[in-house]
Design an enzyme around this catalytic site. Structure first.
Site, PDB file in Angstrom:
ATOM      1  N   CYS A  94      -7.827  27.194 -36.829  1.00  0.00           N
ATOM      2  CA  CYS A  94      -7.491  27.185 -38.249  1.00  0.00           C
ATOM      3  C   CYS A  94      -6.068  26.655 -38.306  1.00  0.00           C
ATOM      4  O   CYS A  94      -5.135  27.343 -37.902  1.00  0.00           O
ATOM      5  CB  CYS A  94      -7.553  28.577 -38.867  1.00  0.00           C
ATOM      6  SG  CYS A  94      -6.941  28.554 -40.568  1.00  0.00           S
ATOM      7  N   CYS A 112      -3.810  28.729 -41.158  1.00  0.00           N
ATOM      8  CA  CYS A 112      -3.400  30.122 -40.927  1.00  0.00           C
ATOM      9  C   CYS A 112      -4.179  30.650 -39.726  1.00  0.00           C
ATOM     10  O   CYS A 112      -3.911  30.235 -38.612  1.00  0.00           O
ATOM     11  CB  CYS A 112      -3.588  30.975 -42.172  1.00  0.00           C
ATOM     12  SG  CYS A 112      -5.133  30.722 -43.052  1.00  0.00           S
ATOM     13  N   SER A 113      -5.129  31.545 -39.937  1.00  0.00           N
ATOM     14  CA  SER A 113      -5.863  32.059 -38.779  1.00  0.00           C
ATOM     15  C   SER A 113      -7.275  32.479 -39.159  1.00  0.00           C
ATOM     16  O   SER A 113      -7.768  33.508 -38.701  1.00  0.00           O
ATOM     17  CB  SER A 113      -5.103  33.236 -38.164  1.00  0.00           C
ATOM     18  OG  SER A 113      -4.881  34.212 -39.159  1.00  0.00           O
ATOM     19  N   CYS A 114      -7.941  31.703 -40.013  1.00  0.00           N
ATOM     20  CA  CYS A 114      -9.308  32.017 -40.414  1.00  0.00           C
ATOM     21  C   CYS A 114     -10.197  32.101 -39.166  1.00  0.00           C
ATOM     22  O   CYS A 114     -10.107  31.265 -38.274  1.00  0.00           O
ATOM     23  CB  CYS A 114      -9.841  30.955 -41.369  1.00  0.00           C
ATOM     24  SG  CYS A 114      -8.881  30.886 -42.892  1.00  0.00           S
TER      25      CYS A 114
HETATM   26 FE    FE Z   1      -6.888  30.345 -41.885  1.00  0.00          FE
END
Ligand code: FE
Length: 202
Positions: free
Chosen positions: A107, A110-112
């Protein structure tokens, strides 16, 4: 002889572990959270919601071409039919590795991450370095993480978002046709479903 009961651990008071523990203690002390509930929640993420959910899907796909086809066509429909629910899997797409094609997930924003299939995201997945570099130089990043790909393999990088999250369907290791679902699932690591490793050989 001294008793040796005085046990001393060297810990950095600024480490995330120490800070989290201090925070947890404080919240428990203030009666805001309940310690057993915190433990139960952690266990749920590590065991029930953890990578085994994804690993069983992969193993099922290895065992059944029909299930594999459905999973690749419409993972959401399969997850609903399998009663798999939880955080961050509103829309999932499964990308199958094949000879000559390797998929890897990131991602960049961000950090999906598909929590309900893989559990908690590893720290490296959330690092700015991985997020920036795996797009620019996927082959080199994978190499550094211990995965060497054939020079002629195509690497496809999938950028997750809050709308779509991806899971890699790794290739079934050779010589594992006789294994059952749980045995196959045990070969499927979290990292292999992010695409930074292959499924293990038994
Ligand atoms: Fe994300």
């Amino acid at each position: 002889m001294s008793s040796g009961t005085d046990h001393h651990h060297e810990t950095d008071p600024r480490s995330p572990e120490v800070r989290t523990e201090a925070l947890e203690d404080l919240l428990v002390e203030k009666g805001i959270i309940d310690r057993t509930r915190v433990e139960a929640l952690i266990e749920r993420f590590e065991n029930d919601l953890g990578p085994m959910v994804g690993a069983r899907l992969v193993a099922k796909a290895w065992l059944s071409p029909e299930f594999r086809r459905r999973l690749l066509d419409d993972a959401d429909e399969v997850l609903a039919a399998e009663d798999i629910e939880g955080a961050e899997i509103e829309h999932i797409e499964i990308k199958a590795n094949e000879p000559g094609v390797h998929n890897v997930v990131v991602c960049t924003l961000c950090s999906c991450y598909p929590w309900a299939l893989l559990g908690l995201p590893p720290n490296w997945y959330k690092s700015p370095e991985y997020r920036a570099r795996v797009v620019r130089e996927p082959r080199k990043v994978l190499e550094e993480m211990g995965l060497s790909l054939d020079t002629d393999a195509e690497v496809r990088v999938w950028d997750s978002s809050s709308e779509t999250r991806f899971l890699v369907l790794p290739e079934q290791p050779e010589g594992t046709d006789h294994l059952d679902l749980e045995e196959l699932a045990s070969l499927v690591s979290r990292d292999s479903m992010i695409g930074v490793a292959k499924a293990q050989k038994p």
